[in-house]
Design an enzyme around this catalytic site. Structure first.
Site, PDB file in Angstrom:
ATOM      1  N   GLY A  15     -12.119  73.466 -54.712  1.00 45.30           N
ATOM      2  CA  GLY A  15     -12.484  72.477 -53.690  1.00 45.30           C
ATOM      3  C   GLY A  15     -11.226  71.622 -53.783  1.00 45.30           C
ATOM      4  O   GLY A  15     -10.060  71.496 -54.143  1.00 45.30           O
ATOM      5  N   CYS A  16     -11.455  70.411 -53.252  1.00 40.54           N
ATOM      6  CA  CYS A  16     -10.437  69.099 -53.320  1.00 40.54           C
ATOM      7  C   CYS A  16      -9.975  68.898 -54.579  1.00 40.54           C
ATOM      8  O   CYS A  16     -10.863  68.721 -55.499  1.00 40.54           O
ATOM      9  CB  CYS A  16     -11.453  67.912 -52.960  1.00 40.54           C
ATOM     10  SG  CYS A  16     -10.329  66.494 -52.814  1.00 40.54           S
ATOM     11  N   PHE A  17      -8.686  68.768 -54.727  1.00 41.15           N
ATOM     12  CA  PHE A  17      -8.191  68.680 -56.066  1.00 41.15           C
ATOM     13  C   PHE A  17      -8.263  67.063 -56.683  1.00 41.15           C
ATOM     14  O   PHE A  17      -8.341  66.957 -57.948  1.00 41.15           O
ATOM     15  CB  PHE A  17      -6.680  69.014 -56.333  1.00 41.15           C
ATOM     16  CG  PHE A  17      -5.756  68.679 -55.102  1.00 41.15           C
ATOM     17  CD1 PHE A  17      -5.885  67.427 -54.545  1.00 41.15           C
ATOM     18  CD2 PHE A  17      -4.539  69.259 -54.795  1.00 41.15           C
ATOM     19  CE1 PHE A  17      -5.027  66.806 -53.558  1.00 41.15           C
ATOM     20  CE2 PHE A  17      -3.567  69.061 -53.893  1.00 41.15           C
ATOM     21  CZ  PHE A  17      -3.905  67.630 -53.322  1.00 41.15           C
ATOM     22  N   TRP A  18      -8.664  66.251 -55.821  1.00 32.10           N
ATOM     23  CA  TRP A  18      -8.892  64.947 -56.246  1.00 32.10           C
ATOM     24  C   TRP A  18     -10.179  64.840 -57.155  1.00 32.10           C
ATOM     25  O   TRP A  18     -10.134  64.149 -58.253  1.00 32.10           O
ATOM     26  CB  TRP A  18      -9.173  64.059 -54.968  1.00 32.10           C
ATOM     27  CG  TRP A  18      -8.002  63.583 -54.178  1.00 32.10           C
ATOM     28  CD1 TRP A  18      -6.673  63.853 -54.373  1.00 32.10           C
ATOM     29  CD2 TRP A  18      -8.157  63.020 -52.878  1.00 32.10           C
ATOM     30  NE1 TRP A  18      -6.012  63.430 -53.426  1.00 32.10           N
ATOM     31  CE2 TRP A  18      -7.088  63.107 -52.307  1.00 32.10           C
ATOM     32  CE3 TRP A  18      -9.054  62.852 -52.084  1.00 32.10           C
ATOM     33  CZ2 TRP A  18      -6.624  62.422 -50.895  1.00 32.10           C
ATOM     34  CZ3 TRP A  18      -9.014  62.308 -50.743  1.00 32.10           C
ATOM     35  CH2 TRP A  18      -7.428  62.153 -50.243  1.00 32.10           C
ATOM     36  N   CYS A  19     -11.088  65.744 -56.644  1.00 32.84           N
ATOM     37  CA  CYS A  19     -12.434  65.789 -57.369  1.00 32.84           C
ATOM     38  C   CYS A  19     -12.353  66.639 -58.715  1.00 32.84           C
ATOM     39  O   CYS A  19     -12.689  66.028 -59.864  1.00 32.84           O
ATOM     40  CB  CYS A  19     -13.469  66.544 -56.875  1.00 32.84           C
ATOM     41  SG  CYS A  19     -13.960  65.981 -54.998  1.00 32.84           S
TER      42      CYS A  19
END
Length: 181
Positions: A15-19
């Site tokens: 999913g989101c790479f920030w997460c």
């Protein structure tokens, strides 16, 4: 990539790479986590192009870790515990192929460990639905723009960070305290 002895690389899309970046930065034995794009057809993709969903890339992280401190299997345990591997091309409200769940193996051993781990998840019915995580050989990894690197730690008060990423970090602190720095 020039690695020192005992260091290995793992590339994961959850999913989101920030997460995912935020979770793995907390672990003992992790030397670096770089957010980027992998698995697509377009050379030198940008975040704007990735967000349109037509480059074929996944948002991913490249983790450099010390095998003497943390194993690839342990990284996979955290990976599967901190995202939903049963939703195709989606993580929460983030929808599109760029948010798919995929493991990009760097060696035959990583491939075998990932296959065995996913088999165990299925055998033990860990999730109510089947795991849809793809397993692929690593391909060209493109580092994301600078403002994406270490995003959570620089933007903790931003709404997305507070409501989506902070609960993942709290889960890691509660469930895996022995793995933390």
């Amino acid at each position: 990539m020039d690695l020192h002895e005992g260091l290995e690389v793992a590339t994961l899309a959850g999913g989101c790479f920030w997460c995912t970046e935020a979770v793995f930065l907390e672990l003992k034995g992790v030397h670096s986590v770089v957010s980027g794009y992998i698995g697509g057809e377009v050379e030198n993709p940008t975040y704007a192009a990735i967000c349109k969903g037509d480059t074929g890339h996944a948002e991913a992280i490249r983790i450099t870790f010390d095998l003497k401190v943390i194993s690839f299997g342990t990284l996979l345990e955290l990976f599967f515990a901190t995202h939903d591997p049963t939703t195709l091309n989606r993580q929460g409200n983030d929808v599109g192929t760029q948010y798919r769940s995929e493991i990009f193996y760097h060696s035959q051993l990583q491939k075998e460990i990932a296959q065995a781990y996913m088999g165990l998840l299925a055998q033990e019915n860990v999730f109510e639905k089947p795991v849809v995580t793809k397993l692929s050989a690593v391909s060209k990894f493109y580092e994301a723009e600078g403002y994406h690197q270490n995003y959570y730690n620089q933007n903790k008060m931003q709404g997305y960070c507070s409501y989506v990423i902070t609960p993942k970090i709290e889960k890691v602190y509660k469930v895996f305290p022995e793995l933390l720095r």
